[in-house]
Enzyme design. Structure first.
Site, short mmCIF file in Angstrom:
data_model
loop_
_atom_site.label_atom_id
_atom_site.label_comp_id
_atom_site.label_asym_id
_atom_site.label_seq_id
_atom_site.Cartn_x
_atom_site.Cartn_y
_atom_site.Cartn_z
N ALA A 53 0.16 -3.65 -7.09
CA ALA A 53 -0.46 -4.53 -6.10
C ALA A 53 -0.17 -4.04 -4.68
CB ALA A 53 -0.02 -5.98 -6.32
N SER A 54 0.03 -4.94 -3.78
CA SER A 54 0.13 -4.59 -2.36
C SER A 54 1.28 -3.64 -2.04
CB SER A 54 0.30 -5.84 -1.51
OG SER A 54 -0.75 -6.74 -1.77
N THR A 55 2.28 -3.57 -2.92
CA THR A 55 3.38 -2.65 -2.64
C THR A 55 2.86 -1.22 -2.61
OG1 THR A 55 3.93 -2.40 -4.97
CG2 THR A 55 5.05 -4.15 -3.79
#
Lengths: 363, 624
Positions: free
Chosen positions: B323-325
């Protein structure tokens, strides 16, 4: 009653062999049990003394007296067998012993002698056909065999019952059975095998099966045979030495002081020791046959022959069993196995042989 | 008919010779038989008689200890009493088993089954019926022992894990070797294992089996037919296994466990300077101590029926979309490939339209005109959709692989998963279809096919924190002899370099710091004084929801998003990298970030105290 000449006519060699074998037996009992039951060999020594004491009147009384009271003695022995069966002391699943307070008496042992006397008397009081006994003429002897045989088999003591049968057959063979009759009986016995098998107890069946294939269940019923063979075989030619046997002293061998005493000897004294013992037995039997042949009358002849055949069959069945030639049936080895009743009975037999031997002359 | 009428037995005498013949014949058979047994086969039977009385018993070697880096014991041996039986010595199995049932409370049929299962063992070898008896059970059995021939109590080292479920996935557990394992080892040439031996089943216990095991000793003893000891003939003492000192920091491990307990998820903490694992937890966990002493049926059922698959070590086996990581990696690619400048601003509205489809941002009102740093801080989806398209899937994949994604880190666990970095070739091979740009858009924000383990993610961030080195994560500090002498020390192993310019690296670091430090940062609540945390949140979609809501209570548990936080501290001198995933935890900032905060707090506090201690000692040394 005892005349001086009897002393010289006594077969001292026969007695010496009997005592020698018993002493060898005591030494072996010591070796097998000195760790766990160190008193057993002493008890057997006392039994030897008892047996020798009992032997004195057996030798002294003229055996014609035994002939006269043969049926009475036979009757008494049957009564003791019945008592043993009804109220006897049971051990190991069979009722064989009578508790006489100071010792446990095994009536089946006495019954062997009584039966031989009765059969000898019966056969010597009949007129026997030269061509041999027919089936009909065998009925009388069979009637004498049946009660003690069935009572002993009922205990159950398969081994002793078997000895009864063998002694019976031996005595009848020596007086001759018709060839036709012999064949008929053999055929009949063969036909009976399935029924006999059916009537055997489970442990007896297991012993027979494991005899046929000892590796089938080496820790179950094959255990006895295998351990016994290991003991005998590991003894080698010279043996491991007195008390150095591991099979017996470490208790791998079951019943190592009674039925399986021979493997203890064979392990510690090797082939040499076993051969010597076998030779002593052979010598004893030959001397016994000699006495038989010199008996002055038919009763003496038949009784002596019965006693010799009893000792012979005991020896052969026991040795055949421990060497794995025969299935395991609980038959002790004469003179060597631990057991009071059996030793006394054997020496009564020896006494009777001496008795017959020293009264061999008619005058 | 002629009769033998007189009493003279001469008629029988002739047959006496036949009888003597029979006697000679039978006796010669006996002599031949004795000759066969005692002379011809004496060697064979001699061997058998030796086997009868000589037995070799094993003295198990104590297994090596597993220690944390400060010496705290994580796995040790304590004396245990095991109930065992030698069936050959039992007189009445039925009676023995029913007595044992009463004494130790194990069903008769189960005991019978255990005996049956041990078929094929050498005769007179004992079979374990129940491991690790309680004191009361032991005393009860001891009292009845003389009535139960063949039953014995064996004393042996029993493995024990003081931290229980806290270190369960890391340390693993031991158990009796299975027939299959034995077979496998035999084929590999290791024949020293026999049935009933203890072997590491999972975790460190399994990975370092060879180090921990040691050498069993043995005794050659003479026994009687009842198996009773007569004398010891020869004795070889056991040689204990070596100890393992792990890189695990116990307070950190405890903090991670505490913060994660009650949730399904995993956390891993690494020292970015060398790849040493400081803490590793996966929840829900299991108590390894239960698995050692022959687990009860109930306990076993409750473990394997747990829907959360407690045996899975989610830190290395769990594969989730990053995801956003992952946006940091997309950013790195864009900057390094010169697609955008640090100063390039792009409009990042609530929705990005491409190919007739709408790609929404998590923020309904959008972010406005922002540069890349701001985009990372606010985790602007629409910014990275555009950047991702410009970078393209090939380059995205190359950068992802450079950061260690899609490949096992080599930490040592056989169960480690590789994750997945999708490429057009991969898709063609797997699905037989071509790659769509829409999928590039999703990959750019760490969704779609992209998968990572928490360990890989932590390791990727460690390389950012340490200035571009990708280390192989390690959890063993050293191997020590039983007396404590260091046998082998583990040096850091470099897996590769992350080829980023200093400018890019420092921009990424600043951006990650901004996520926490800035008012608008998605993890601003981690901005605790003195810790100087930098990091990134992530919310991995489990299912596509039509209407996204911030109120996660309204969403069914299994449809809730996975929550990520990965970060390091202090950002200007990173000492610890933490990656945390909380399955179905909703937004990363809400459930995963506080876990990471606890861990960082604990670890840095510990470091500070250690430094203080060192400096006072130093001062004291100066004064002397």
């Amino acid at each position: 009653m005892i005349e001086k000449r009897y002393f010289f006519q006594t077969d001292w060699l026969l007695l010496a062999i009997a005592i020698a074998l018993t002493v060898i037996g005591i030494a072996n009992i010591y070796s097998a049990t000195h760790i766990h039951q160190p008193y057993l060999y002493k008890k057997q020594l006392y039994w030897l003394i008892v047996a020798l004491v009992v032997m004195v009147p057996v030798v002294a009384i003229n055996y014609s007296l035994f002939e006269r009271f043969a049926y009475v003695i036979y009757g008494i022995s049957l009564v003791t067998l019945v008592i043993a069966l009804l109220w006897g002391h049971s051990a190991g699943g069979s009722r064989r012993w009578l508790d006489l307070g100071f010792f446990h008496f095994q009536p089946s042992e006495l019954a062997k002698i009584a039966f031989m006397m009765a059969l000898a008397k019966y056969l010597s009081s009949r007129e026997l056909p030269r061509r041999g006994l027919s089936l009909k003429e065998l009925m009388g002897p069979a009637a004498l065999l049946a009660p003690p045989f069935l009572l002993v088999a009922k205990q159950p003591d398969l081994g002793t019952a078997l000895i009864f049968l063998f002694v019976f057959a031996s005595m009848l063979c020596i007086v001759k059975i018709r060839l036709k009759t012999m064949l008929a009986i053999s055929a009949g016995l063969l036909a009976m095998i399935p029924f006999v098998w059916h009537s055997l107890k489970d442990y007896q069946k297991a012993r027979l099966l494991s005899f046929l294939d000892p590796t089938m269940d080496p820790l179950g019923s094959g255990y006895h045979i295998l351990q016994s063979k290991i003991a005998i075989g590991s003894g080698g030619f010279m043996g491991k030495g007195f008390t150095q046997g591991t099979q017996g002293t470490l208790m791998f061998l079951p019943a190592h002081h009674t039925d399986f005493i021979f493997p203890v000897l064979a392990e510690e004294w090797g082939f040499v020791g076993s051969f010597v013992v076998l030779l002593l037995f052979l010598l004893f039997i030959i001397r016994g046959m000699d006495i038989t042949g010199s008996a002055k009358d038919r009763f003496g002849f038949l009784l002596a022959f019965g006693i010799v055949s009893m000792i012979f069959w005991h020896t052969v069945v026991n040795m055949g069993m421990v060497t794995g030639l025969l299935p395991v049936v609980g038959v002790p080895l004469p003179f060597l196995s631990y057991g009071g009743s059996f030793l006394v009975t054997t020496f009564v037999g020896v006494g009777l042989l001496l008795n017959i031997g020293m009264r061999r002359f008619l005058f | 008919m002629r009769y033998i009428s007189d009493k003279d037995p001469s008629e029988f005498r002739e047959r006496l010779f036949i009888a003597i013949g029979v006697v000679f014949f039978i006796f010669s058979i006996l002599v031949v038989r004795l000759w066969y047994l005692q002379v011809m086969k004496s060697h064979y039977f001699g061997e058998l008689s030796l086997n009868n009385r000589i037995r070799v018993t094993k003295t198990p070697a104590p297994r090596g200890l597993i220690l944390a880096r400060d010496g705290t014991i994580l796995a040790e041996n304590r004396p245990g009493f095991d109930l065992a039986i030698i069936p050959e010595d039992v007189e009445d199995m039925e009676k023995t088993l029913s007595t044992l049932e009463k004494l130790v409370g194990v069903n008769k049929e189960i005991l019978r089954k255990r005996i049956k299962r041990a078929r094929g063992r050498p005769p007179f070898k004992s079979i374990k019926l129940k491991k690790d008896l309680s004191w009361e059970e032991m005393v009860r059995v001891a009292i009845y022992r003389f009535e139960l021939p063949g039953v014995l109590i064996e004393v042996g080292p029993t493995r024990s894990y003081p931290l229980g479920e806290i270190t369960a996935h890391l340390i693993g557990y031991v158990g009796e070797i299975s027939v299959r394992e034995q077979e496998r080892l035999r084929r590999a040439g290791k024949t020293s294992y026999s049935l009933g031996d203890i072997i590491g089943k999972s975790g460190v216990e399994a990975i370092y089996e060879n180090v921990l095991r040691g050498m069993d000793g043995g005794r050659q003893i003479e026994v009687d037919a009842h198996g009773r000891l007569i004398k010891v003939m020869k004795e070889i003492p056991p040689f204990p296994g070596n100890n393992l000192r792990l890189t695990i920091d116990v307070p950190t491990q405890l903090a991670l466990w505490e913060a994660l307990s009650g949730k399904a998820g995993a956390g891993i903490a690494i020292d970015p300077r060398n790849g040493k694992v400081l803490a590793m937890v996966s929840t829900p966990s299991f108590d390894p101590n239960l698995l050692i002493g022959g687990i009860s049926e109930e306990d076993w059922q409750s473990i394997i029926n747990n829907p959360f698959r407690v045996f899975t070590n989610r830190a290395i086996q769990g594969q989730y979309p990053p995801a956003s990581t992952f946006k940091v990696i997309t950013a790195a690619a864009a900057l390094e490939e010169g697609i955008i400048e640090p100063s390039t601003k792009m409009y990042s509205g609530p929705v990005f339209r491409f190919g007739g489809r709408e790609y929404r941002d998590w923020k309904p009102e959008g972010h406005g005109n922002i540069d890349i740093k701001k985009a990372i801080i606010e985790s602007a989806d629409t910014f990275f959709y555009q950047v991702g398209l410009m970078v393209g899937i090939e380059r995205l994949a190359r950068y992802a692989e450079m950061f260690g994604f899609g490949k096992k880190t080599g930490i040592g666990f056989g169960t480690e998963k590789a994750g997945l970095v999708p490429t057009p070739e991969w898709k063609k091979k797997t699905y037989g279809t071509i790659w769509y740009d829409g999928e590039t858009i999703l990959t750019a924000i760490g969704q779609g096919f992209l998968l990572t383990t928490p360990l890989q993610l932590a390791n990727a961030y460690a390389s950012i924190a340490n200035g571009g080195t990708l280390y192989m994560p390690q959890f063993v500090e050293s191997i020590e002899s039983p007396s404590g002498k260091v046998i082998k020390e583990f040096e850091p192993v470099e897996l590769g370099k992350v080829e980023l310019s200093t400018e890019t690296l420092s921009l990424l670091k600043e951006a990650l710091r901004g996520v926490v430090a800035d008012e608008d940062g998605t993890a601003h609540h981690l901005n605790v004084d003195g810790l100087r945390i930098a990091g990134k949140t992530g919310t991995a979609q489990v299912v596509r929801l039509k209407k996204r809501t911030r109120d996660i209570e309204k969403i069914p548990y299994k449809h809730r998003d996975h929550a990520w936080f990965v970060g390091f501290a202090p950002y200007d001198d990173p000492r610890i990298v933490v990656a945390v995933i909380v399955e179905h935890g909703g937004f990363g900032s809400q459930s995963a970030a506080p876990v990471a905060l606890k861990v960082i707090q604990t670890y840095l506090k510990g470091l500070e105290e250690r430094d203080k201690l060192l400096s006072t000692e130093h001062k004291r040394g100066e004064r002397l």
